[in-house]
Write a protein that holds these residues in place. Structure first.
Motif, PDB file in Angstrom:
ATOM      1  N   GLU A   3      -5.764  14.329 -19.117  1.00 56.49           N
ATOM      2  CA  GLU A   3      -4.523  13.871 -18.509  1.00 56.49           C
ATOM      3  C   GLU A   3      -3.351  14.324 -19.361  1.00 56.49           C
ATOM      4  OE1 GLU A   3      -2.135   9.799 -17.225  1.00 56.49           O
ATOM      5  OE2 GLU A   3      -3.930   9.684 -18.489  1.00 56.49           O
ATOM      6  N   THR A   6       3.864  13.634 -20.045  1.00 59.26           N
ATOM      7  CA  THR A   6       5.051  14.344 -20.507  1.00 59.26           C
ATOM      8  C   THR A   6       6.028  13.375 -21.161  1.00 59.26           C
ATOM      9  OG1 THR A   6       5.988  14.138 -18.266  1.00 59.26           O
ATOM     10  CG2 THR A   6       4.874  16.196 -18.822  1.00 59.26           C
ATOM     11  N   PRO A 276       7.822  25.897 -16.406  1.00 55.43           N
ATOM     12  CA  PRO A 276       6.679  24.979 -16.411  1.00 55.43           C
ATOM     13  C   PRO A 276       5.346  25.702 -16.576  1.00 55.43           C
ATOM     14  CG  PRO A 276       8.237  24.349 -14.700  1.00 55.43           C
ATOM     15  CD  PRO A 276       8.718  25.665 -15.256  1.00 55.43           C
ATOM     16  N   GLU A 277       5.229  26.899 -15.986  1.00 59.18           N
ATOM     17  CA  GLU A 277       3.981  27.651 -16.113  1.00 59.18           C
ATOM     18  C   GLU A 277       3.739  28.064 -17.564  1.00 59.18           C
ATOM     19  OE1 GLU A 277       5.541  27.676 -12.097  1.00 59.18           O
ATOM     20  OE2 GLU A 277       6.433  28.331 -14.002  1.00 59.18           O
ATOM     21  N   ALA A 280       2.474  25.030 -19.446  1.00 57.49           N
ATOM     22  CA  ALA A 280       1.066  24.787 -19.119  1.00 57.49           C
ATOM     23  C   ALA A 280       0.161  25.780 -19.824  1.00 57.49           C
ATOM     24  CB  ALA A 280       0.864  24.857 -17.605  1.00 57.49           C
ATOM     25  N   GLU A 284      -2.959  24.987 -22.375  1.00 57.98           N
ATOM     26  CA  GLU A 284      -4.296  25.540 -22.149  1.00 57.98           C
ATOM     27  C   GLU A 284      -4.740  26.417 -23.319  1.00 57.98           C
ATOM     28  OE1 GLU A 284      -3.792  27.440 -18.419  1.00 57.98           O
ATOM     29  OE2 GLU A 284      -3.820  25.544 -17.271  1.00 57.98           O
ATOM     30  N   VAL A 324       5.504  20.126 -15.365  1.00 60.38           N
ATOM     31  CA  VAL A 324       4.169  20.601 -15.716  1.00 60.38           C
ATOM     32  C   VAL A 324       3.123  19.771 -14.980  1.00 60.38           C
ATOM     33  CG1 VAL A 324       2.505  20.788 -17.620  1.00 60.38           C
ATOM     34  CG2 VAL A 324       4.875  21.482 -17.949  1.00 60.38           C
ATOM     35  N   ASN A 325       2.044  20.427 -14.546  1.00 63.01           N
ATOM     36  CA  ASN A 325       0.959  19.721 -13.872  1.00 63.01           C
ATOM     37  C   ASN A 325       0.438  18.598 -14.782  1.00 63.01           C
ATOM     38  OD1 ASN A 325       1.017  21.347 -11.616  1.00 63.01           O
ATOM     39  ND2 ASN A 325      -0.460  22.796 -12.449  1.00 63.01           N
ATOM     40  N   LYS A 326       0.135  17.463 -14.178  1.00 60.50           N
ATOM     41  CA  LYS A 326      -0.299  16.304 -14.944  1.00 60.50           C
ATOM     42  C   LYS A 326      -1.772  16.368 -15.345  1.00 60.50           C
ATOM     43  CE  LYS A 326       3.658  14.297 -14.965  1.00 60.50           C
ATOM     44  NZ  LYS A 326       4.531  15.419 -14.744  1.00 60.50           N
ATOM     45  N   GLU A 327      -2.509  17.334 -14.823  1.00 60.82           N
ATOM     46  CA  GLU A 327      -3.879  17.533 -15.233  1.00 60.82           C
ATOM     47  C   GLU A 327      -4.088  19.020 -15.504  1.00 60.82           C
ATOM     48  OE1 GLU A 327      -6.467  16.030 -12.230  1.00 60.82           O
ATOM     49  OE2 GLU A 327      -6.321  13.960 -12.956  1.00 60.82           O
ATOM     50  N   VAL A 328      -4.729  19.322 -16.602  1.00 58.27           N
ATOM     51  CA  VAL A 328      -5.055  20.717 -16.909  1.00 58.27           C
ATOM     52  C   VAL A 328      -6.528  20.805 -17.268  1.00 58.27           C
ATOM     53  CG1 VAL A 328      -2.742  21.345 -17.702  1.00 58.27           C
ATOM     54  CG2 VAL A 328      -4.393  20.464 -19.340  1.00 58.27           C
TER      55      VAL A 328
END
Length: 331
Positions: A3, A6, A276-277, A280, A284, A324-328
Motif C-alpha cells: 500500500e 502519500t 506521477p509516473e 511511481a 518500484e 501516484v497509484n495507491k498500490e504498486v
C-alpha cells in the motif's frame, strides 16, 4: 503488493502574501517572525496560512495531511526556539545550505510548551482523517541547539527526548508522526553516541499513539548508525532516495528495515516537478533493488522540507505526489 500512502515532511514555504504581511507586521527581520507572543493580526495571518496548506493537501488528495509549519521560521529548531528555558541568539547556517535559523541556547530545565499541539489542534478542525504530526527528532534537535545548562551531551540528548515526549502527550489524535532526523546523516553520532541517539528516538516514539516514521535525509546513514536506528521501536525509517539511492538500497539490503518504509522520492529542493509516473517508477525501483524486503506500507514522500521552493512549485509537487497509484507491485 504494498500500500502506498502519500505524505510530506511538512515545512512548506510561506505564501507570497504572507511573507509581505508578516514582514509589515513584524519588521523586516525574518528571525523575529516567531517569538511566542504574536499579536492577533499575526495569529490571524498564520491561521490563514494553515488553512491554505490544509485545503491544498486535501484537494490534491494526499493520504496524510500536515499542519504545514508556516510559523517555523527556525525550521526544525522551532520547538526549542519558543521554549521558556531557551534563549535564541545569533543567526546560524541551517546545515550547509543558504537558509538560516536563530541558535537555540538551553539555559534552564526544558519543559513542554504545547506550541506544536496547539497548531495540530487548529489543523484538526479542518482534517477529518489522516492528520500527521511533524517534529524534529531528538538527535537533530539537540544537534542544532547549544547546551548551557545540562553540561553533558548524553544528559542533554535525554532532556531533549523528554521534552519532545512531553510535547507529544498534548497532541490531539494523529495517525502518523514524522520525526525529522537529518543530523543523523549530516553530523552522524560517534561510536557509543549512535546507540544513545537510537534510544532517544525510541523514547520519543514511545510517547506517540500513532505510526512513527524516523525520517532521514540529505544522504544516507552510516552503516553503524543505521544498524542502531533499526533498534529503535519506530514503525518505519525514512530514506532520501533523491540524494543517495545506492547507499540507501545497500542499507536496506544488508540490514533489512521495518515492515513499513518511507521513501523520499520527490525532490524538495529542485524546482523541476516530477510526473506521477516518474514517482511511481522510483518507488518500484526501490522494490526491484531490495527483492528480499516485503514492505507492507510505503510512505511515498518528498525527501526534504519544501521550505526552499517557490509556492507554485511545491504545490505542483504535492499534486504529482498525490496522483501516484495507491498500490504498486514490487518485485
Amino acid at each position: 503488493m504494498s500500500e502506498v500512502v502519500t505524505t510530506t515532511p511538512g515545512l512548506y514555504p510561506l505564501p507570497d502574501w504572507a511573507k509581505d504581511d508578516l514582514s509589515d507586521l513584524k519588521g523586516h527581520q525574518k528571525a523575529d517572525l516567531i517569538d511566542g507572543t504574536e499579536s492577533e493580526e499575526i495569529e490571524d495571518a498564520y491561521e490563514r496560512v494553515r488553512s491554505e496548506y490544509v485545503d491544498h493537501q486535501q484537494s490534491a488528495g494526499l493520504d496524510r495531511i500536515v499542519e504545514g509549519q508556516g510559523r517555523w521560521d527556525d525550521m526544525i529548531a522551532h520547538p526549542l526556539a519558543v521554549a521558556d528555558a531557551v534563549e535564541t541568539r545569533g543567526i546560524v547556517r541551517y546545515y550547509d545550505n543558504n537558509n538560516f535559523y536563530r541558535e537555540p541556547v538551553v539555559t534552564d530545565d526544558l519543559a513542554a510548551t504545547g506550541d506544536v499541539a496547539a497548531e495540530l489542534d487548529a489543523a484538526s478542525e479542518q482534517v477529518d482523517s489522516g492528520l500527521q504530526a511533524v517534529l524534529p527528532g531528538p538527535y537533530s534537535l539537540a544537534d542544532l541547539a547549544t547546551d548551557e545548562h545540562y553540561g553533558d551531551d548524553g544528559a542533554f540528548l535525554d532532556a531533549v527526548a523528554d521534552f519532545l515526549a512531553d510535547e507529544i502527550d498534548a497532541f490531539p489524535d494523529v495517525e502518523t508522526l514524522f520525526l525529522l532526523e537529518p543530523s543523523l546523516v549530516e553530523n552522524p553520532p560517534e561510536d557509543g553516541e549512535d546507540e544513545r541517539a537510537s534510544e532517544a528516538i525510541d523514547a520519543v516514539a514511545a510517547a506517540a499513539d500513532a505510526e512513527v516514521v524516523a525520517h532521514t535525509y540529505w544522504g544516507a546513514l552510516d552503516e553503524k548508525v543505521y544498524a542502531h536506528l533499526m533498534d529503535a521501536d519506530v514503525d518505519a525509517i525514512g530514506f532520501d532516495f533523491v540524494a543517495n539511492h545506492e547507499d540507501n538500497v545497500y542499507n536496506i539490503s544488508e540490514y533489512g528495515t521495518k515492515d513499513d518504509v518511507a521513501l523520499g522520492v520527490v525532490d524538495g529542493q529542485n524546482t523541476l516537478v516530477e510526473e506521477p509516473e516518474t514517482i511511481a517508477e522510483r518507488i518500484e525501483w526501490v522494490g526491484d533493488n531490495t527483492p528480499s524486503t516485503d514492505f507492507e506500507t510505503i510512505y511515498a514522500t518528498i525527501n526534504t522540507e519544501t521550505f526552499y521552493l517557490p509556492v507554485n512549485k511545491y504545490e505542483a509537487k504535492l499534486d504529482a505526489l498525490a496522483a501516484v497509484n495507491k498500490e504498486v507491485m514490487l518485485a
